[in-house]
Design a protein around this motif. Structure first.
Motif, PDB file in Angstrom:
ATOM      1  N   SER A   1       1.018  -1.269   0.041  1.00 24.81           N
ATOM      2  CA  SER A   1      -0.179  -0.114  -0.102  1.00 24.81           C
ATOM      3  C   SER A   1       0.875   1.293   0.069  1.00 24.81           C
ATOM      4  O   SER A   1       1.928   1.124   0.256  1.00 24.81           O
TER       5      SER A   1
ATOM      6  N   ASN B   1      -2.186  -5.350  -5.776  1.00 32.02           N
ATOM      7  CA  ASN B   1      -0.826  -5.435  -5.267  1.00 32.02           C
ATOM      8  C   ASN B   1      -0.463  -6.079  -4.227  1.00 32.02           C
ATOM      9  O   ASN B   1      -0.005  -5.876  -3.254  1.00 32.02           O
ATOM     10  N   THR B   2      -1.011  -7.352  -4.482  1.00 31.84           N
ATOM     11  CA  THR B   2      -0.993  -8.375  -3.494  1.00 31.84           C
ATOM     12  C   THR B   2      -0.184  -9.471  -3.846  1.00 31.84           C
ATOM     13  O   THR B   2      -0.430 -10.319  -5.120  1.00 31.84           O
TER      14      THR B   2
END
Length: 119
Positions: free
Chosen positions: A25, A76-77
């Motif tokens: 993040s 974004n994982t």
């Protein structure tokens, strides 16, 4: 500021499974390679698995066929599915990502999550 937050560690019996997640993040322009490392007590940190932005993967020999790395670029994982766990997989697992921000790029690390394989 960029942060990597891991989840999913814990205690599991030999032969069991766990799934680790790591979400990035912050102000992110692009994420290149992402990976999972681990460090057992008294040992050096080692690469377990890595995945490029295009989905190409590589694995440390001892986890081939048991662990699977994957990623969700929209979220974004990065994930690490760990099956047929062995006591020797016990370690702190760290997420790593090569991240570009508007101000430059670099390698970022998560805080680590403990995986313990024991009966």
């Amino acid at each position: 500021q960029v942060q990597l937050v891991e989840s999913g560690g814990g205690l599991v019996q030999p032969g069991g499974s766990l799934r680790l997640s790591c979400a990035a993040s912050g102000t992110i322009r692009r994420i290149n390679a992402m990976g999972w490392y681990r460090q057992a007590p008294g040992k050096q940190r080692e690469l377990v698995a890595a995945i490029t932005s295009g989905g190409a993967t590589n694995y440390e020999d001892s986890v081939k066929g048991r662990f699977t790395i994957s990623r969700d670029n929209a979220a974004n994982t990065v994930y690490l599915q760990m099956n047929t766990l062995k006591p020797e997989d016990t370690a702190v697992y760290y997420c790593n990502a090569d991240i570009m921000t508007p101000w430059g790029g670099g390698a970022y690390w998560g805080q680590g999550t403990q995986v313990t394989v024991s009966s």
